[in-house]
Design an enzyme around this catalytic site. Structure first.
Site, PDB file in Angstrom:
ATOM      1  N   GLU A   1       1.500  -0.564  -5.087  1.00  0.00           N
ATOM      2  CA  GLU A   1       0.502   0.462  -5.337  1.00  0.00           C
ATOM      3  C   GLU A   1       1.245   1.790  -5.291  1.00  0.00           C
ATOM      4  O   GLU A   1       1.600   2.277  -4.219  1.00  0.00           O
ATOM      5  CB  GLU A   1      -0.609   0.455  -4.282  1.00  0.00           C
TER       6      GLU A   1
ATOM      7  N   ASP B   1       0.832  -1.199   0.000  1.00  0.00           N
ATOM      8  CA  ASP B   1       0.000   0.000   0.000  1.00  0.00           C
ATOM      9  C   ASP B   1       0.871   1.254   0.000  1.00  0.00           C
ATOM     10  O   ASP B   1       1.881   1.333   0.713  1.00  0.00           O
ATOM     11  CB  ASP B   1      -0.889  -0.025   1.253  1.00  0.00           C
TER      12      ASP B   1
END
Length: 563
Positions: A287, A217
């Protein structure tokens, strides 16, 4: 038991390819996938119960959004303990059973890792609040003295991705702490050796349990520029360079001092060494909201991660020239570092592409849709989404499917404000509608309470009535349904080795039509509003029936087999 994906792994190994180079990876948003205990929130046992469905779909791997202990201020992306399953989702034993069963079906398992920030309920942050300025406990986070005569002003002018100031103070505290997201998500200080050691240990904890990879993330956000200089920009999630030129997405093209700093790469080189010490081709996917692609692919060099999400593809409008440009640039950039390209159309942070393709500007990306916003043409959006599936799954590399995409599931575009839970909605006082609409629980049975999401009528977000016609049991075994279309596409993708192939563009005769060959498959995608003649080849599958003249209708795609 269906062991189909073991065959996929075996073929990839025989071809000298790592499994992740061509895998179809299915994203599971745990709280919205399947609820086993009836509390209205999806859980790990619910996932386990649906693994046969995913195996039949043709999934090679699953990626689970966070299921760790969390106060759920941001749906689990505020982690209080990285080694504990939140009771909402089950137990560590439940995870182990799910992992073991997935492996029996030949599916790899990727888990989410959230390294940029923790929850404010993490023991580290609580220790920091109870420690004085300059302490080792505070050094794990980004605490700073404020500006102004009495430190009453934030240390700099940075804004949160979710809206508002990126700095907060605990009541009575003299210092401010940085949170690039919600105030309950304090950013970690990755210049602190203890932070680096802790996350390497977290990696090993899950690798030892048998996970096959990590989705990282906010991978581009761990390192901040020295001195934390002022920056007047504003970053939004999942933004990239807009090839159409009408929206600059300047936040990604001009990343600012909190994004894409050079120091992140040493962190991922270190993590790669951890993963490489384990058998079985463990992987990481970044990401990272970065433009241009030449910057993004630095994260997937041979000694860093294996994949990065291709957000330029997700952001492409329903336009043939734009898709071709994104595909060409993406393939060339990835090839420059010897990595595969990923293809993704939707995820838990974006309005579902089925809905975006039904807007007056197909493919536009609003930050959520509510009843006051433009309502999409549902039929047009589904038609384009089905055609887009043929485009996406014909491309070489790794394809990601967001749960419900295989059903043609649309966004919930009329969700009332009283049900919304996304922190972005509250931090912007409703100016940003937020991401709840793409996170609504899946419909499994059209005539069951909560559409069969669980054994009760409970659902943590209400489902619209329209979900009934998209339910799994309404599509199962129905020729031409979106579910059966996806199953066929994934089967053909495996049989023809499309994930390991290459794109060879062919003349189309129309600016609205894309034609390319990948091995023995010719993909034809008509993105225009007029029917198009089909080139030579034997029909394998089309997203809609051909017209009476045997032409490919508007907003329709087909795969043809070549000799």
């Amino acid at each position: 038991m269906n062991m189909r994906t073991n065959e996929f792994t075996a073929r990839a190994t025989q071809a000298g390819l790592e499994w992740w180079r061509s895998a179809v990876i299915y994203q599971i948003y745990p709280r919205s996938f399947a609820d086993a205990d009836g509390d209205g929130i999806g859980d790990l046992p619910g996932i386990t119960s649906k693994l046969p469905y995913l195996a039949r779909l043709g999934t090679d791997a699953i990626w689970l959004s966070p299921f760790y202990r969390s106060p759920q201020a941001d749906a689990g992306y505020d982690v209080a303990d990285y080694r504990v399953v939140d009771p909402l989702f089950g137990t560590l034993d439940d995870f182990d059973r799910m992992l073991h069963k997935a492996h029996e079906y030949g599916m790899k398992v990727i888990v989410d890792l959230v390294p940029n920030h923790t929850s404010d309920e993490h023991t580290w942050f609580q220790a920091a609040l109870n420690s004085p300025p300059g302490s080792a406990a505070r050094a794990r986070y980004l605490f700073r003295d404020g500006r102004g005569a009495h430190g009453e002003l934030p240390p700099n002018n940075w804004q949160s991705v979710f809206g508002g100031n990126a700095w907060s103070r605990a009541p009575g505290d003299s210092q401010w702490y940085l949170h690039l997201f919600d105030r309950r998500q304090p950013d970690l200080n990755w210049d602190d050796p203890e932070v680096r050691a802790e996350f390497e240990d977290v990696l090993r904890f899950w690798l030892d349990r048998g996970v096959d990879g990590f989705r990282v993330d906010v991978a581009h956000g761990l390192i901040k520029a020295a001195g934390l200089p002022d920056w007047s920009g504003q970053t939004a999630m999942v933004e990239g360079t807009d090839a159409a030129g009408d929206e600059a997405h300047a936040a990604s093209a001009n990343p600012g001092p909190m994004w894409d700093q050079e120091g992140v790469h040493e962190i991922y080189r270190s993590w790669r060494r951890v993963l490489d010490a384990y058998p079985g081709e463990r992987m990481m996917v970044a990401e990272a909201w970065i433009a241009p692609p030449s910057r993004l692919v630095r994260y997937i060099r041979r000694d860093e991660m294996q994949q990065a999400f291709n957000f330029d593809y997700l952001l492409a409008h329903w336009d043939a020239a734009e898709f071709r440009q994104v595909i060409d640039v993406s393939l060339a950039a990835s090839a420059s570092v010897g990595a595969p390209t990923t293809w993704v159309m939707s995820n838990h942070d974006s309005v579902r592409h089925t809905t975006r393709y039904g807007l007056s500007k197909p493919g536009a990306r609003p930050k959520g849709i509510d009843a006051a916003g433009e309502q999409p043409d549902e039929a047009a959006g589904l038609r384009r989404a089905r055609a887009a599936a043929l485009l996406t799954l014909a491309l070489p590399g790794s394809a990601y499917i967001y749960q419900g995409e295989e059903l043609g599931l649309p966004e919930h575009t009329t969700l009332a404000a009283k049900y919304r839970q996304d922190p972005a909605f509250f931090r912007t006082e409703g100016a940003e509608i937020g991401r709840d609409g793409c996170r609504v629980p899946l419909p499994w049975k059209a005539d069951a309470p909560a559409f069969g999401f669980g054994p009760s009528a409970k659902s943590w977000l209400p489902q619209p009535d329209a979900f009934a016609r998209y339910a799994v049991d309404r599509q199962e075994g129905v020729d031409g349904s979106t579910l059966e279309l996806y199953r066929l596409l994934l089967q053909l993708r495996r049989e023809y080795g499309l994930g390991a192939g290459e794109v060879k563009w062919q003349p189309s005769g129309s600016p609205d039509v894309l034609v390319f060959d990948n091995g023995r498959v010719r993909a034809v995608i008509n993105l225009g509003m007029q029917a198009a003649a089909l080139p030579a080849g034997h029909m394998m599958v089309s997203s809609e029936p051909l017209d009476v003249k045997g032409q490919l209708p508007a907003n329709t795609a087909a795969w043809l087999s070549l000799p």
